[in-house]
Design a protein around this motif. Structure first.
Motif, PDB file in Angstrom:
ATOM      1  N   HIS A  44      23.925 -53.038 -23.053  1.00 16.71           N
ATOM      2  CA  HIS A  44      23.374 -54.405 -23.113  1.00 16.71           C
ATOM      3  C   HIS A  44      21.948 -54.388 -23.665  1.00 16.71           C
ATOM      4  CE1 HIS A  44      22.182 -58.456 -21.788  1.00 16.71           C
ATOM      5  NE2 HIS A  44      21.137 -57.894 -21.195  1.00 16.71           N
ATOM      6  N   HIS A 102      12.459 -56.649 -21.685  1.00 17.17           N
ATOM      7  CA  HIS A 102      13.861 -56.822 -21.295  1.00 17.17           C
ATOM      8  C   HIS A 102      14.468 -55.489 -20.867  1.00 17.17           C
ATOM      9  CE1 HIS A 102      18.242 -57.094 -22.261  1.00 17.17           C
ATOM     10  NE2 HIS A 102      18.114 -58.158 -21.494  1.00 17.17           N
ATOM     11  N   HIS A 158      15.914 -54.389 -17.090  1.00 16.97           N
ATOM     12  CA  HIS A 158      17.225 -53.813 -16.786  1.00 16.97           C
ATOM     13  C   HIS A 158      17.083 -52.436 -16.146  1.00 16.97           C
ATOM     14  CE1 HIS A 158      20.271 -56.679 -18.054  1.00 16.97           C
ATOM     15  NE2 HIS A 158      19.329 -57.141 -18.853  1.00 16.97           N
TER      16      HIS A 158
END
Ligand code: AVJ
Ligand code: FE
Length: 456
Positions: free
Chosen positions: A52, A157, A161
């Motif tokens: 991702h 980001h 995560h």
């Protein structure tokens, strides 16, 4: 220009740092089976987070900012967080760990080319926006490349995560695989006053120009607050244990109606990962069992538990604005600082950030990180629950996509502030806003209390 070259070097170094961290939590730590497994229905399989972050990087840096074609249009759906709830991700036809590694490396090679060629001072309108995005930039609005914004967004980001992956590691059963790089930083300072008085008056909340800020940190605006007291330190395990020992989990007086419903349904009697044997409290932490350390900030409590403790203690949670004023306001100048200690980047002496440790420091550690008013450990250690429901500031505009924060507004998410030991320094500042469901406690969450100051 020379300045742009320096900015690009920093971006390349941070991209590399976040990827080494992601790989350290996945490919370097666990075998294929463990990476593909669902360790908790609350979390994704680790291999999902891994691909991702690569897919997000491809969408934003190669396609949206770089105008390139998709490398793997077939996988976008798999890694769309809105299409696939966390609990379902384990049954998707995900890239295997080695495929994820190759995909991420291919994206990264092209990103470094694109970074070389990018003009970070230019202000071109965004070309294309993944997902249902807001409209293109209008003149005077931010653009994707302006001051490196979209690179900063992608770096943060990935670190977010990585923190989420750490929560998965904490839930995972099995032998420990993570190492603590550093022991507790220093001997805590002797206890200071337990509370700090924040004087009444206006302060600047949020920002207009921080080159790392997200849309929800903007715009900067003036907020006037009455005087209030705020705890000097986060609430410790020792203090929280008094609430437990006083029967706080069994007394509905301290809980809101929602909180009590949560407590009854869960049968919760203590923070997550705690267990009691013969009157001694222990906790499980990354596969190890240990006595609950008394002087550390309490961790793994949900909003409801924080709220109940505060009411039991005769206090309340701070509002988000109260937290931010305590963290930023400099009474000498009237200015709001980027961090409690000033505008300078976090150093080790300031804050416990970046997964160097696998837990918070004892309270009183790193006194150099105190705010001008003397409030301590605001940044790092544990995320702090506030009483505020996540919403946009006055004049909020979604940028560059509604799904970062706007779609979560007014949906009962509670704001958390300050980052944890697991948060990377690039992914937190005193304006940074995190949010989660009030029942969540697998995150590295704690809190501090506040109360109104007497008038007159
Ligand atoms: C800001 C931490 C709430 O992890 O859900 C990750 C960040 N946004 N991918 C989350 C995020 C898109 C988000 N939080
Ligand atoms: Fe994401």
């Amino acid at each position: 220009s020379h300045e742009q070259e320096r900015a690009k070097e920093r971006i390349a170094a941070e991209l590399d740092r976040s990827r080494r961290r992601s790989n350290g939590l996945t490919l370097d730590a666990l075998d294929e089976e463990d990476l593909l497994a669902q360790h908790s229905p609350l979390m994704s399989p680790l291999v999902w987070d891994l691909a991702h972050v690569g897919n997000y990087e491809e969408q934003w840096l190669l396609r949206a900012a770089g105008g390139r074609e998709a490398l793997r249009p077939d996988i976008d759906g798999l890694y769309d967080a809105f299409e696939n709830p966390r609990a379902d991700r384990v049954s998707l036809p995900l890239l295997r760990p080695e495929e994820a590694r190759e995909y991420n490396e291919r994206v990264r090679r092209e990103v470094l080319d694109a970074l070389d060629a990018a003009d970070l001072s230019a202000v071109p309108a965004p070309r294309r926006e993944p997902g249902a995005a807001s409209g293109g930039a209008t003149p005077g609005e931010r653009s994707l490349l302006d001051s490196g914004f979209v690179f900063h967004m992608v770096i943060q980001h990935e670190h977010m995560h990585d923190e989420t992956m750490l929560a998965t590691h904490q839930l995972r059963r099995g032998a420990p695989v993570l190492l603590e790089e550093e022991p507790a930083f220093a001997r805590p300072a002797p206890p200071a006053a337990a509370e700090v008085l924040v004087p009444a008056g206006p302060f600047t909340m949020g920002t207009d120009d921080d080159p790392w800020s997200y849309d929800n940190e903007r715009p900067g605006h003036t907020v006037g607050l009455d005087a209030y007291w705020i705890d000097t330190d986060p609430v410790t395990n020792a203090a929280y244990l008094e609430f437990v020992a006083d029967g706080g989990y069994l007394d509905p007086r301290w809980w809101t109606a929602d909180g009590w419903r949560w407590r009854e349904r869960r049968g919760a009697l203590a923070p997550a990962f705690w267990s009691e044997e013969d009157g001694v409290w222990a906790r499980r932490r990354f596969g190890r069992r240990e006595r609950v350390p008394l002087h550390e900030p309490v961790q793994h409590v949900c909003f409801h538990e924080a709220q109940a403790y505060a009411r039991w203690a005769g206090k309340r949670l701070p509002t988000e604005a109260e937290w931010e004023k305590a963290a930023r306001f400099d009474p000498a100048t009237g200015r709001s600082l980027r961090f409690p200690w000033g505008d300078g980047e976090p150093e080790r002496r300031h804050a416990n950030l970046g997964q160097r440790r696998l837990g918070p420091d004892p309270v009183g550690s790193r006194p150099d990180g105190a705010s001008p008013l003397g409030v301590r450990q605001l940044v790092g250690d544990v995320w702090e629950w506030t009483s505020t429901t996540f919403d946009g500031y006055p004049g909020f505009t979604a940028f560059p996509y509604r799904e970062y924060s706007e779609v979560f507004f007014e949906d009962g998410y509670k704001v958390l502030r300050g980052g944890s030991w697991a948060t990377h320094p690039t992914a937190v500042r005193s304006t940074f806003r995190n949010w989660d469901h009030p029942v969540r406690r697998q995150i590295f969450s704690g809190f501090r209390c506040a109360r109104d100051a007497d008038r007159g």
